[in-house]
Design a protein around this motif. Structure first.
Motif, PDB file in Angstrom:
ATOM      1  N   VAL A 195      59.743  79.407  88.887  1.00 42.39           N
ATOM      2  CA  VAL A 195      58.984  80.444  88.168  1.00 42.39           C
ATOM      3  C   VAL A 195      59.929  81.523  87.651  1.00 42.39           C
ATOM      4  CG1 VAL A 195      57.272  82.275  88.421  1.00 42.39           C
ATOM      5  CG2 VAL A 195      56.845  80.024  89.429  1.00 42.39           C
ATOM      6  N   ALA A 196      60.875  81.927  88.498  1.00 39.09           N
ATOM      7  CA  ALA A 196      61.832  82.962  88.095  1.00 39.09           C
ATOM      8  C   ALA A 196      62.725  82.476  86.966  1.00 39.09           C
ATOM      9  CB  ALA A 196      62.675  83.377  89.307  1.00 39.09           C
ATOM     10  N   LYS A 197      63.128  81.206  87.031  1.00 43.86           N
ATOM     11  CA  LYS A 197      64.002  80.665  85.990  1.00 43.86           C
ATOM     12  C   LYS A 197      63.261  80.544  84.657  1.00 43.86           C
ATOM     13  CE  LYS A 197      67.623  79.493  86.724  1.00 43.86           C
ATOM     14  NZ  LYS A 197      68.924  80.209  86.660  1.00 43.86           N
ATOM     15  N   VAL A 198      62.009  80.100  84.695  1.00 46.47           N
ATOM     16  CA  VAL A 198      61.211  79.997  83.470  1.00 46.47           C
ATOM     17  C   VAL A 198      61.029  81.371  82.845  1.00 46.47           C
ATOM     18  CG1 VAL A 198      58.922  79.468  82.551  1.00 46.47           C
ATOM     19  CG2 VAL A 198      60.014  77.887  84.144  1.00 46.47           C
ATOM     20  N   LYS A 199      60.771  82.375  83.681  1.00 46.17           N
ATOM     21  CA  LYS A 199      60.617  83.737  83.164  1.00 46.17           C
ATOM     22  C   LYS A 199      61.917  84.224  82.514  1.00 46.17           C
ATOM     23  CE  LYS A 199      58.852  88.328  84.285  1.00 46.17           C
ATOM     24  NZ  LYS A 199      59.865  88.991  83.444  1.00 46.17           N
ATOM     25  N   ALA A 200      63.057  83.889  83.123  1.00 47.20           N
ATOM     26  CA  ALA A 200      64.346  84.279  82.559  1.00 47.20           C
ATOM     27  C   ALA A 200      64.563  83.640  81.194  1.00 47.20           C
ATOM     28  CB  ALA A 200      65.477  83.883  83.512  1.00 47.20           C
ATOM     29  N   VAL A 201      64.159  82.381  81.067  1.00 45.45           N
ATOM     30  CA  VAL A 201      64.267  81.697  79.777  1.00 45.45           C
ATOM     31  C   VAL A 201      63.383  82.380  78.739  1.00 45.45           C
ATOM     32  CG1 VAL A 201      63.789  79.554  78.544  1.00 45.45           C
ATOM     33  CG2 VAL A 201      64.891  79.480  80.790  1.00 45.45           C
ATOM     34  N   ASP A 203      62.375  85.385  78.720  1.00 47.27           N
ATOM     35  CA  ASP A 203      62.858  86.745  78.432  1.00 47.27           C
ATOM     36  C   ASP A 203      64.159  86.746  77.629  1.00 47.27           C
ATOM     37  OD1 ASP A 203      60.703  87.750  79.759  1.00 47.27           O
ATOM     38  OD2 ASP A 203      61.774  88.166  81.631  1.00 47.27           O
ATOM     39  N   GLY A 204      64.680  85.562  77.320  1.00 46.29           N
ATOM     40  CA  GLY A 204      65.867  85.477  76.480  1.00 46.29           C
ATOM     41  C   GLY A 204      67.190  85.622  77.193  1.00 46.29           C
ATOM     42  N   ALA A 205      67.199  85.381  78.509  1.00 44.19           N
ATOM     43  CA  ALA A 205      68.422  85.567  79.280  1.00 44.19           C
ATOM     44  C   ALA A 205      69.544  84.616  78.862  1.00 44.19           C
ATOM     45  CB  ALA A 205      68.123  85.386  80.776  1.00 44.19           C
ATOM     46  N   PHE A 206      69.183  83.512  78.249  1.00 39.01           N
ATOM     47  CA  PHE A 206      70.197  82.513  77.910  1.00 39.01           C
ATOM     48  C   PHE A 206      70.397  82.348  76.403  1.00 39.01           C
ATOM     49  CE2 PHE A 206      68.124  81.365  81.910  1.00 39.01           C
ATOM     50  CZ  PHE A 206      69.215  81.350  82.764  1.00 39.01           C
ATOM     51  N   GLU A 207      69.852  83.266  75.637  1.00 40.38           N
ATOM     52  CA  GLU A 207      69.933  83.150  74.181  1.00 40.38           C
ATOM     53  C   GLU A 207      71.375  83.174  73.683  1.00 40.38           C
ATOM     54  OE1 GLU A 207      67.656  82.488  71.878  1.00 40.38           O
ATOM     55  OE2 GLU A 207      66.230  82.183  73.519  1.00 40.38           O
ATOM     56  N   ALA A 208      72.195  84.059  74.235  1.00 40.16           N
ATOM     57  CA  ALA A 208      73.585  84.162  73.792  1.00 40.16           C
ATOM     58  C   ALA A 208      74.354  82.875  74.122  1.00 40.16           C
ATOM     59  CB  ALA A 208      74.265  85.365  74.443  1.00 40.16           C
ATOM     60  N   GLU A 209      74.144  82.359  75.320  1.00 37.59           N
ATOM     61  CA  GLU A 209      74.809  81.120  75.723  1.00 37.59           C
ATOM     62  C   GLU A 209      74.347  79.947  74.858  1.00 37.59           C
ATOM     63  OE1 GLU A 209      75.483  78.395  79.759  1.00 37.59           O
ATOM     64  OE2 GLU A 209      74.307  80.248  79.840  1.00 37.59           O
ATOM     65  N   TYR A 210      73.053  79.932  74.565  1.00 36.70           N
ATOM     66  CA  TYR A 210      72.501  78.874  73.724  1.00 36.70           C
ATOM     67  C   TYR A 210      73.104  78.933  72.321  1.00 36.70           C
ATOM     68  CZ  TYR A 210      69.076  76.127  71.118  1.00 36.70           C
ATOM     69  OH  TYR A 210      68.483  75.204  70.293  1.00 36.70           O
ATOM     70  N   ALA A 211      73.205  80.123  71.755  1.00 31.56           N
ATOM     71  CA  ALA A 211      73.779  80.282  70.422  1.00 31.56           C
ATOM     72  C   ALA A 211      75.238  79.833  70.403  1.00 31.56           C
ATOM     73  CB  ALA A 211      73.659  81.742  69.974  1.00 31.56           C
ATOM     74  N   GLU A 212      75.964  80.160  71.468  1.00 31.35           N
ATOM     75  CA  GLU A 212      77.366  79.738  71.564  1.00 31.35           C
ATOM     76  C   GLU A 212      77.474  78.213  71.576  1.00 31.35           C
ATOM     77  OE1 GLU A 212      81.098  79.760  74.719  1.00 31.35           O
ATOM     78  OE2 GLU A 212      79.209  80.769  75.228  1.00 31.35           O
ATOM     79  N   MET A 213      76.622  77.569  72.354  1.00 25.14           N
ATOM     80  CA  MET A 213      76.659  76.103  72.446  1.00 25.14           C
ATOM     81  C   MET A 213      76.304  75.461  71.106  1.00 25.14           C
ATOM     82  SD  MET A 213      77.499  75.262  75.596  1.00 25.14           S
ATOM     83  CE  MET A 213      76.830  73.657  75.962  1.00 25.14           C
ATOM     84  N   MET A 214      75.324  76.007  70.414  1.00 22.96           N
ATOM     85  CA  MET A 214      74.890  75.460  69.130  1.00 22.96           C
ATOM     86  C   MET A 214      75.972  75.594  68.071  1.00 22.96           C
ATOM     87  SD  MET A 214      71.973  74.030  69.412  1.00 22.96           S
ATOM     88  CE  MET A 214      71.495  73.874  67.696  1.00 22.96           C
TER      89      MET A 214
END
Length: 231
Positions: A195-201, A203-214
């Motif tokens: 639940v905590a991990k889904v909420k973090a997703v 809330d955009g906690a991994f957006e920067a990392e995702y953009a870097e990977m893309m």
């Protein structure tokens, strides 16, 4: 010793791929032997991209009457082995609405009634290259024990070898998928970490990392993937 000398010393054996004899390295997997023989594998090699491709293979060994089964990525060749890959096993997938099913035997009766043709011969279990207790989860499905179906079928890679050997023509992997879906929808316990991990997703906690990977090239992604620690 040079690479050429190492290659010359490498022991080779004879295997029969789709009826034709080839000399292949004795320590090769079936997948490696097929490619060494000059064939291009276009199905069943998804493991190289990070997921199972279910490289189902049937084979016989010299002097052995049994038809054996295995995954080409894990099974080592043996001298005199005769083998053929199975690109897919036909199976009619049922169409259902998970919201209209109950997590009990009624769902199995409605969606996959063929399980009640099981004669408990255990051929499906013997055919499973993953070593799963396939017959046991089919028996659990007949009892409506959805949790047992989920647990016993969890590591299924859907290669279809159990279906191929089943005299009752049951589609065991699809029964396992239904069991896992029913368990996930109705019976699973709440996981605080999930639940905590889904909420973090969300809330955009991994957006920067995702953009870097893309933004990485395929080569850079490949290097990063193969640099990861694995079991």
């Amino acid at each position: 010793m040079s690479a050429a000398e190492n290659l010359a010393e490498e022991r080779h054996i004879t295997v029969y791929i789709m009826g034709k004899a080839y000399e292949v390295p004795a320590e090769a997997t079936i997948m490696g032997a097929i490619e060494y023989a000059g064939h291009q594998i276009i199905r069943g090699a998804g493991c190289r991209e990070g997921y199972c491709g279910a490289c189902a293979t049937i084979y016989r060994l010299p002097g052995d009457y049994k038809i054996r089964t295995g995954l080409a990525c894990m099974t080592l060749v043996e001298d005199g082995m005769t083998l053929a890959q199975i690109p897919s096993v036909p199976a009619e997938k049922a169409i259902y609405d998970i919201e209209k099913l109950k997590p009990d035997v009624s769902a199995m009766m409605q969606v996959y009634p063929t399980i009640f043709r099981c004669v408990a011969c255990n051929t499906c279990t013997k055919a499973c290259p993953q070593g799963l207790q396939v017959m046991d989860y089919i028996q659990a499905a007949k009892r409506g024990d959805i949790a047992a179906v989920m647990d016993l079928s969890f590591d299924c890679v859907e290669c279809g070898l159990c279906m191929l050997r089943c005299p009752a023509e049951i589609t065991q992997p699809l029964v396992g998928i239904l069991g896992k879906r029913l368990y996930g929808r109705y019976l699973r316990k709440e996981s605080p970490d999930l639940v905590a991990k889904v909420k973090a997703v969300e809330d955009g906690a991994f957006e920067a990392e995702y953009a870097e990977m893309m933004a990485l090239s395929r080569e850079a992604l490949s290097q990063r993937y193969y640099a990861l620690d694995s079991e």
